[in-house]
Scaffold this motif. Structure first.
Motif, PDB file in Angstrom:
ATOM      1  N   GLY A  81       0.787  -1.226   0.000  1.00 12.44           N
ATOM      2  CA  GLY A  81       0.000   0.000   0.000  1.00 12.44           C
ATOM      3  C   GLY A  81       0.823   1.282   0.000  1.00 12.44           C
ATOM      4  O   GLY A  81       0.277   2.374   0.089  1.00 12.44           O
ATOM      5  N   ASP A  82       2.157   1.136  -0.106  1.00  9.55           N
ATOM      6  CA  ASP A  82       2.983   2.348  -0.127  1.00  9.55           C
ATOM      7  C   ASP A  82       2.819   3.080  -1.451  1.00  9.55           C
ATOM      8  O   ASP A  82       2.899   2.477  -2.511  1.00  9.55           O
ATOM      9  CB  ASP A  82       4.470   1.995   0.036  1.00  9.55           C
ATOM     10  CG  ASP A  82       4.771   1.535   1.451  1.00  9.55           C
ATOM     11  OD1 ASP A  82       3.923   1.763   2.329  1.00  9.55           O
ATOM     12  OD2 ASP A  82       5.849   0.954   1.656  1.00  9.55           O
ATOM     13  N   ILE A  83       2.573   4.372  -1.393  1.00  7.10           N
ATOM     14  CA  ILE A  83       2.611   5.167  -2.606  1.00  7.10           C
ATOM     15  C   ILE A  83       3.627   6.266  -2.371  1.00  7.10           C
ATOM     16  O   ILE A  83       3.662   6.880  -1.321  1.00  7.10           O
ATOM     17  CB  ILE A  83       1.263   5.812  -2.985  1.00  7.10           C
ATOM     18  CG1 ILE A  83       0.673   6.548  -1.795  1.00  7.10           C
ATOM     19  CG2 ILE A  83       0.295   4.791  -3.514  1.00  7.10           C
ATOM     20  CD1 ILE A  83      -0.325   7.597  -2.215  1.00  7.10           C
ATOM     21  N   SER A  84       4.472   6.455  -3.341  1.00  7.16           N
ATOM     22  CA  SER A  84       5.443   7.507  -3.195  1.00  7.16           C
ATOM     23  C   SER A  84       5.819   7.913  -4.590  1.00  7.16           C
ATOM     24  O   SER A  84       5.929   7.084  -5.488  1.00  7.16           O
ATOM     25  CB  SER A  84       6.581   6.972  -2.344  1.00  7.16           C
ATOM     26  OG  SER A  84       7.805   7.089  -2.947  1.00  7.16           O
ATOM     27  N   VAL A 133       3.693  23.318  -7.770  1.00  6.10           N
ATOM     28  CA  VAL A 133       4.892  22.929  -7.025  1.00  6.10           C
ATOM     29  C   VAL A 133       5.795  22.086  -7.915  1.00  6.10           C
ATOM     30  O   VAL A 133       5.337  21.405  -8.833  1.00  6.10           O
ATOM     31  CB  VAL A 133       4.550  22.149  -5.731  1.00  6.10           C
ATOM     32  CG1 VAL A 133       3.819  23.033  -4.755  1.00  6.10           C
ATOM     33  CG2 VAL A 133       3.751  20.881  -6.042  1.00  6.10           C
ATOM     34  N   LYS A 134       7.097  22.168  -7.636  1.00  5.59           N
ATOM     35  CA  LYS A 134       8.086  21.401  -8.389  1.00  5.59           C
ATOM     36  C   LYS A 134       9.061  20.725  -7.445  1.00  5.59           C
ATOM     37  O   LYS A 134       9.144  21.089  -6.286  1.00  5.59           O
ATOM     38  CB  LYS A 134       8.888  22.341  -9.300  1.00  5.59           C
ATOM     39  CG  LYS A 134       8.206  22.645 -10.602  1.00  5.59           C
ATOM     40  CD  LYS A 134       9.169  23.359 -11.538  1.00  5.59           C
ATOM     41  CE  LYS A 134      10.314  22.454 -11.953  1.00  5.59           C
ATOM     42  NZ  LYS A 134      11.306  23.170 -12.768  1.00  5.59           N
ATOM     43  N   ASP A 135       9.845  19.773  -7.969  1.00 10.06           N
ATOM     44  CA  ASP A 135      10.863  19.085  -7.166  1.00 10.06           C
ATOM     45  C   ASP A 135      10.316  18.667  -5.808  1.00 10.06           C
ATOM     46  O   ASP A 135      10.925  18.907  -4.775  1.00 10.06           O
ATOM     47  CB  ASP A 135      12.099  19.983  -6.976  1.00 10.06           C
ATOM     48  CG  ASP A 135      12.827  20.187  -8.294  1.00 10.06           C
ATOM     49  OD1 ASP A 135      12.819  19.253  -9.116  1.00 10.06           O
ATOM     50  OD2 ASP A 135      13.386  21.273  -8.503  1.00 10.06           O
ATOM     51  N   THR A 136       9.150  18.074  -5.840  1.00  7.92           N
ATOM     52  CA  THR A 136       8.460  17.719  -4.611  1.00  7.92           C
ATOM     53  C   THR A 136       8.076  16.241  -4.638  1.00  7.92           C
ATOM     54  O   THR A 136       7.498  15.779  -5.616  1.00  7.92           O
ATOM     55  CB  THR A 136       7.182  18.579  -4.463  1.00  7.92           C
ATOM     56  OG1 THR A 136       7.576  19.952  -4.454  1.00  7.92           O
ATOM     57  CG2 THR A 136       6.424  18.252  -3.196  1.00  7.92           C
ATOM     58  N   MET A 137       8.425  15.550  -3.579  1.00  2.00           N
ATOM     59  CA  MET A 137       8.048  14.149  -3.472  1.00  2.00           C
ATOM     60  C   MET A 137       7.039  13.966  -2.376  1.00  2.00           C
ATOM     61  O   MET A 137       7.139  14.599  -1.332  1.00  2.00           O
ATOM     62  CB  MET A 137       9.280  13.325  -3.119  1.00  2.00           C
ATOM     63  CG  MET A 137       9.907  12.733  -4.323  1.00  2.00           C
ATOM     64  SD  MET A 137      11.132  11.553  -3.862  1.00  2.00           S
ATOM     65  CE  MET A 137      10.163  10.106  -3.729  1.00  2.00           C
ATOM     66  N   VAL A 138       6.072  13.088  -2.615  1.00  2.00           N
ATOM     67  CA  VAL A 138       5.128  12.780  -1.547  1.00  2.00           C
ATOM     68  C   VAL A 138       5.187  11.286  -1.275  1.00  2.00           C
ATOM     69  O   VAL A 138       5.481  10.499  -2.170  1.00  2.00           O
ATOM     70  CB  VAL A 138       3.681  13.184  -1.920  1.00  2.00           C
ATOM     71  CG1 VAL A 138       3.595  14.684  -2.109  1.00  2.00           C
ATOM     72  CG2 VAL A 138       3.188  12.457  -3.151  1.00  2.00           C
ATOM     73  N   SER A 139       4.936  10.898  -0.037  1.00  2.00           N
ATOM     74  CA  SER A 139       4.838   9.477   0.240  1.00  2.00           C
ATOM     75  C   SER A 139       3.852   9.230   1.364  1.00  2.00           C
ATOM     76  O   SER A 139       3.620  10.079   2.223  1.00  2.00           O
ATOM     77  CB  SER A 139       6.208   8.877   0.552  1.00  2.00           C
ATOM     78  OG  SER A 139       6.754   9.508   1.675  1.00  2.00           O
ATOM     79  N   GLY A 140       3.244   8.055   1.294  1.00  2.00           N
ATOM     80  CA  GLY A 140       2.262   7.690   2.300  1.00  2.00           C
ATOM     81  C   GLY A 140       1.820   6.260   2.078  1.00  2.00           C
ATOM     82  O   GLY A 140       2.299   5.599   1.164  1.00  2.00           O
ATOM     83  N   CYS A 187      -7.424  14.177   1.625  1.00  2.00           N
ATOM     84  CA  CYS A 187      -6.756  13.325   2.600  1.00  2.00           C
ATOM     85  C   CYS A 187      -6.090  14.163   3.669  1.00  2.00           C
ATOM     86  O   CYS A 187      -5.575  15.239   3.401  1.00  2.00           O
ATOM     87  CB  CYS A 187      -5.717  12.445   1.898  1.00  2.00           C
ATOM     88  SG  CYS A 187      -6.483  11.469   0.601  1.00  2.00           S
ATOM     89  N   LYS A 188      -6.075  13.611   4.892  1.00  2.00           N
ATOM     90  CA  LYS A 188      -5.639  14.425   6.032  1.00  2.00           C
ATOM     91  C   LYS A 188      -4.141  14.655   6.090  1.00  2.00           C
ATOM     92  O   LYS A 188      -3.699  15.728   6.459  1.00  2.00           O
ATOM     93  CB  LYS A 188      -6.134  13.790   7.331  1.00  2.00           C
ATOM     94  CG  LYS A 188      -7.632  13.949   7.490  1.00  2.00           C
ATOM     95  CD  LYS A 188      -8.125  13.342   8.781  1.00  2.00           C
ATOM     96  CE  LYS A 188      -9.618  13.637   8.956  1.00  2.00           C
ATOM     97  NZ  LYS A 188     -10.233  12.846  10.014  1.00  2.00           N
ATOM     98  N   ALA A 189      -3.347  13.619   5.757  1.00  2.00           N
ATOM     99  CA  ALA A 189      -1.901  13.771   5.966  1.00  2.00           C
ATOM    100  C   ALA A 189      -1.085  12.998   4.939  1.00  2.00           C
ATOM    101  O   ALA A 189      -1.322  11.818   4.707  1.00  2.00           O
ATOM    102  CB  ALA A 189      -1.543  13.288   7.366  1.00  2.00           C
ATOM    103  N   LEU A 190      -0.135  13.682   4.357  1.00  2.00           N
ATOM    104  CA  LEU A 190       0.749  13.080   3.376  1.00  2.00           C
ATOM    105  C   LEU A 190       2.155  13.633   3.633  1.00  2.00           C
ATOM    106  O   LEU A 190       2.317  14.836   3.844  1.00  2.00           O
ATOM    107  CB  LEU A 190       0.268  13.498   1.981  1.00  2.00           C
ATOM    108  CG  LEU A 190       0.695  12.700   0.775  1.00  2.00           C
ATOM    109  CD1 LEU A 190       0.160  11.280   0.846  1.00  2.00           C
ATOM    110  CD2 LEU A 190       0.179  13.376  -0.486  1.00  2.00           C
ATOM    111  N   SER A 191       3.164  12.747   3.627  1.00  2.00           N
ATOM    112  CA  SER A 191       4.541  13.232   3.833  1.00  2.00           C
ATOM    113  C   SER A 191       5.037  13.923   2.584  1.00  2.00           C
ATOM    114  O   SER A 191       4.957  13.369   1.498  1.00  2.00           O
ATOM    115  CB  SER A 191       5.484  12.066   4.111  1.00  2.00           C
ATOM    116  OG  SER A 191       5.270  11.579   5.385  1.00  2.00           O
TER     117      SER A 191
END
Lengths: 459, 434
Positions: B367-370, B388-395, B425-429
């Motif tokens: 279930g990891d998405i990044s 936004v640019k050069d941005t990674m998200v994971s959760g 969604c409430k929270a994303l890294s």
């Protein structure tokens, strides 16, 4: 099977007499076998045969393309392709000149893997699967084996008539470990241009990936941020292919003025010790190797980056003419259902002089990233996932990490390469996707490389 | 087909012949200009047999040599998986509207016009942008017969519009794009290009993303590209049977947010994913997968269902005539009550995710998405302020979907296979270079 030699021969004079700026046809027949496992049991085993062809026409800069499985009514198909090209074209046709070739290139494979009895292939896969399942905490596994023998005949209105045979073998193995709600997996992909031996004798490696998958269950996740990262040859090869190689494909560049400006030949892209090459001509016998591409153009060795400078790019006949550069023989189609487009072949970073130990010895805190799940790129931005990763602490490989994802801007990342290893290794398991055509056999390679300031995703 | 079946029955206890024939036409634009016209005529026949209790398979583009096909299938049956199922006998199929003769009648000229209008709308809005696009139409015919008297045949039409834009400014590159598909001809390219123009407007200014945990809105495209991927494998009956699905033992239990409902729907009228039966002749049905957060069912083909002690849900899917495997036909998320604008205005600092790259590369099973944000926007004080640019998200999808802030009210079909509203969604890294 229909006789494609006879079909092609009878069409050759027809192509020369029709009214179009350029016409070509490709016919293909292939036999394949495959075996897949999910978990302990075999999921699928099968044999297939296929034959088909296509006709492509160029009129006033517009292309018409028609593909088919039924090999009758060919003059009508040629007419259809010409009509389509006429509707699409309103400018001027441009194709780089190449000498017409008449040739017959056989695969030089002593033993066709497709002909090996399924029982023998199954025996080998059973051995690998037993090794995976012998490791405690392995929850499941997947294995995919496939082979193919393919004969392709290319002919065009300029008099080329080329028959090429190609044999391909691939094997993908994944070990999946699970504990509570935690799931981790490690894979290997291997392949060869027809040599079945390439997938034999992998027993030790299979054991290693299974143990690694289990070890990942208790590994910590990396803390997100910038690190000095050392890439192993597999992952560095992915970087060369995904991040940079796709930018060298001229079909992206030639009608995009701004991109042309960025990709100006002679521009400094990386450190002086950096050389990146794409070559189907040598080394021979790799999965990306061939003598003629799918436009009948002879393959060559192309330096993309030499001593850190951009010096070349990959072309089809059309992109070469439009950019006034030499054709490189990089027009490839995954099969007869598709027109050829600009693709990579064997892409690699040339080895330098630094040993692996020297490369990590002065890193206080960094990451050693190995293997890959996959990679994707959108021009300047790339992401690729390492299948395995370790912290580097005080010049030594330290604890294992969960799989990590690296991302960045290709231009700044190339500049941040500050060490190139002496240990070139080519990976043969690759399949590349572009424009809906996938998987195209390619190989990727590199020595270990070190990149400063690389963005790693994580907590 | 009948000849192959008759030959196969002489050597095997049970047999099935499955055939797909299609004709497609595509008009392709590159660098803002008409580039190529393409047609494709394609056949695929596959023979599946059960001999001495084991499954054998042979596929071919033509039944040129019926005897060879039967011989290949018999060779593979010696090692094939033990067949635990029976081919379906004479079945009744639901009536599903999936064919519109008007599709075949759309002229090349009309298809060129649609493409030109899409390119014109986008280049007029943003000079310097380079568009690639295609307009496609096609018809496919599926036929299946088996030794238990099962017989299915249907014809489906499909039509699609696809447009992508790439704007380069020095080493900065912006990607936008949209698509639409139907079994009817599509005649209004504005519906597609208006969405692209909105992306261009929102991306006009640049914004900085911080490195921290933020709330995020996944648009319909964002849901299709990132959130739904892990669910595709988690609800696959085969993954469940192997014990590899994180929700395999959660049938009847609340795993997701109480407002989240998801179903597989092969019966929706004039949708390209719809069909009266699956690729092994089992009648189509609607299958609720998640009902108000509770896991309701998994997707099965005949063999997997038999192994799991379940009934096939009519989700046997065959790519290029291979053996069937469970796969969704078309997924539908039940819309919620919150508009997209209400979601945005609720966020003090956060992101809108339209497209991620690399989302499918991580540990999908877990279930990891990044991924790297290919197209996404920053929200500040209830307003979208820029790209936004050069941005990674994971959760992790299971954590994200356990408790969502809101599910959108504006639903639409994306990527051809999913009808979904946006998810708040409430929270994303978020990790960013700024």
């Amino acid at each position: 099977m229909p006789d494609i030699d006879a079909v092609a021969s009878s069409l050759a004079p027809e192509l020369k007499k029709r009214k179009a700026d350029y016409l070509e046809a490709r016919f293909e027949e292939n036999q394949t076998s495959h075996i897949t496992y999910r978990g302990k049991s075999m999921e699928s085993i099968g044999r297939s045969t296929a034959s088909g062809g296509n006709v492509r026409a160029l009129v006033k800069g517009g292309w018409g393309f028609t593909s088919f499985n039924e090999l009758d009514r060919l003059p009508d198909r040629v007419s259809l392709a010409i009509e389509q090209a006429q509707s699409a074209g309103s400018g001027k046709s441009q194709l780089a000149r190449v000498e017409p070739a008449v040739d017959n290139v056989s695969s030089n494979i002593a033993k066709n893997p497709v002909d090996i009895p399924l029982a023998e292939k199954k025996q080998l896969l059973d051995e690998y699967n037993e090794i995976i399942w012998s490791i405690p905490q392995i929850k499941t596994s997947t294995i995919g084996y496939a082979d193919s023998r393919k004969k392709v005949i290319f002919l065009n209105s300029e008099g080329s008539f080329i028959t090429q045979e190609r044999v391909d073998v691939t094997l993908h193995l994944t070990a999946i470990a699970a504990k509570d709600s935690e799931v981790q997996q490690v894979s290997i992909s291997v392949g060869s241009l027809g040599d079945f031996k390439a997938i034999q004798g992998l027993h030790e490696q299979v054991k290693e990936i299974s143990q690694n998958a289990v070890a990942l269950l208790s590994a910590p996740q990396a803390k997100g941020g910038e690190y000095t990262v050392v890439l192993d040859p597999v992952l560095a090869g992915v970087f060369a292919h995904e991040a940079f190689g796709h930018l060298s494909e001229s079909d992206f560049v030639y009608e995009n003025d701004k991109l042309r400006e960025i990709m100006t030949l002679g521009k400094q892209f990386g450190p002086a010790q950096l050389n990146i090459i794409d070559s189907a001509a040598e080394p021979a016998g790799m999965r990306g190797s061939f003598k003629y591409d799918d436009e009948g153009v002879r393959s060559v060795k192309t330096y993309l980056i030499r001593e850190g400078k951009l010096v070349g790019r990959l072309h089809s006949r059309e992109t070469a003419a439009k950019m006034n550069e030499k054709p490189t023989g990089n027009a490839r189609a995954v099969n007869y259902r598709y027109p050829p487009i600009v693709r990579m072949t064997n892409t690699y970073i040339e080895p330098g002089t630094v040993s692996f130990n020297d490369m990590i010895s002065d890193i206080k805190e960094g990451i050693y990233a190995k293997k890959w799940y996959g990679g994707m790129t959108s021009m300047e931005m790339f992401t690729f996932s390492a299948g395995e990763a370790y912290m580097i602490r005080n010049g030594k490989i330290a604890e294992a990490l969960r799989p990590i994802m690296l991302t960045g801007n290709v231009f700044s990342t190339l500049k941040n390469i500050d060490a190139i290893g002496n240990d070139l290794d080519m990976n043969q398991g690759g399949g590349c996707g572009k424009g809906g055509q996938s998987p195209l056999p390619v190989s990727l390679g590199s020595p270990h490389i070190r990149i400063r300031h690389c963005l790693v995703g994580g907590k | 087909m009948e000849e192959v079946l008759a030959l196969a029955r002489k050597v095997a206890g049970a047999a099935e012949v499955f055939e797909v024939a299609s004709e497609t036409t595509q008009v392709r634009f590159e660098a803002n200009r008409l580039k190529q016209l393409q047609t494709s005529q394609s056949n695929n026949v596959s023979l599946r047999i059960i001999k001495d209790g084991r499954t054998g398979l042979a596929t071919a583009t033509n039944i040129a040599d019926a005897r060879q096909m039967v011989k290949d299938a018999v060779e593979t049956a010696a090692f094939g998986a033990e067949a635990r199922f029976q081919f379906p006998g004479d079945l009744k199929y639901p009536k599903v509207e999936i064919y519109d003769a008007a599709v075949e009648a759309v002229s090349i000229k009309e298809m060129v016009r649609l493409g030109e209008e899409m390119v014109a709308a986008i280049t007029a809005h943003t000079p310097g942008i380079i568009c690639e696009g295609d307009v496609s139409r096609g018809v496919m015919t599926v036929r299946l017969i088996n030794s238990r008297g099962g017989r299915a045949e249907y014809k489906k039409s499909f039509f699609s519009l696809d447009i992508e834009g790439n704007l380069v400014n020095d080493t900065d590159m912006l990607f936008v794009g949209e698509s639409d598909s139907s079994c009817h001809p599509l005649s209004d390219p504005k519906k597609v290009t208006d969405l692209v123009l909105r992306q261009l407007d929102l991306a006009k200014n640049r914004a900085k993303a911080p490195t921290k945990v933020l709330p995020a809105i996944f648009t319909s495209n964002g849901v299709a590209g990132a959130l739904v991927l892990p669910l595709l494998s988690a609800f696959n009956g085969k993954v469940v049977l192997e014990g590899a699905s994180p929700i395999g033992d959660k049938l009847g239990k609340p795993v997701f947010d109480k407002n989240f409902s998801l179903r597989d729907d092969p019966l929706a009228a004039y949708r390209p994913g719809s069909r009266p039966c699956d690729d092994e002749g089992v009648a189509s049905q609607r299958t609720p997968l998640i009902n108000k957060g509770i896991v309701k069912a998994f997707l099965y083909d005949l063999q997997t269902a038999a192994l799991a002690g379940k009934k096939s849900t009519g989700n046997g899917n065959r790519s290029r005539g291979g053996l069937p495997a469970p796969a969704p036909s078309a997924l539908v998320v039940t819309p919620g009550k919150t508009t997209f604008d209400e979601m945005v205005s609720d966020i003090k600092e956060g992101l809108v995710i339209e497209q991620l790259i690399g989302a499918g590369q991580g540990n999908i099973l877990g279930g990891d998405i990044s991924g790297n944000v290919l197209l996404g926007y920053k929200i500040e004080n209830g307003k979208i302020v820029g790209r936004v640019k050069d941005t990674m998200v994971s959760g992790n999808v299971y954590q994200i979907l356990k408790d969502v802030a809101a599910i959108g009210s504006e639903t639409r079909w994306v990527s051809g296979f999913l009808q979904t509203p946006p998810f708040y969604c409430k929270a994303l890294s978020v990790s960013s270079k700024g």
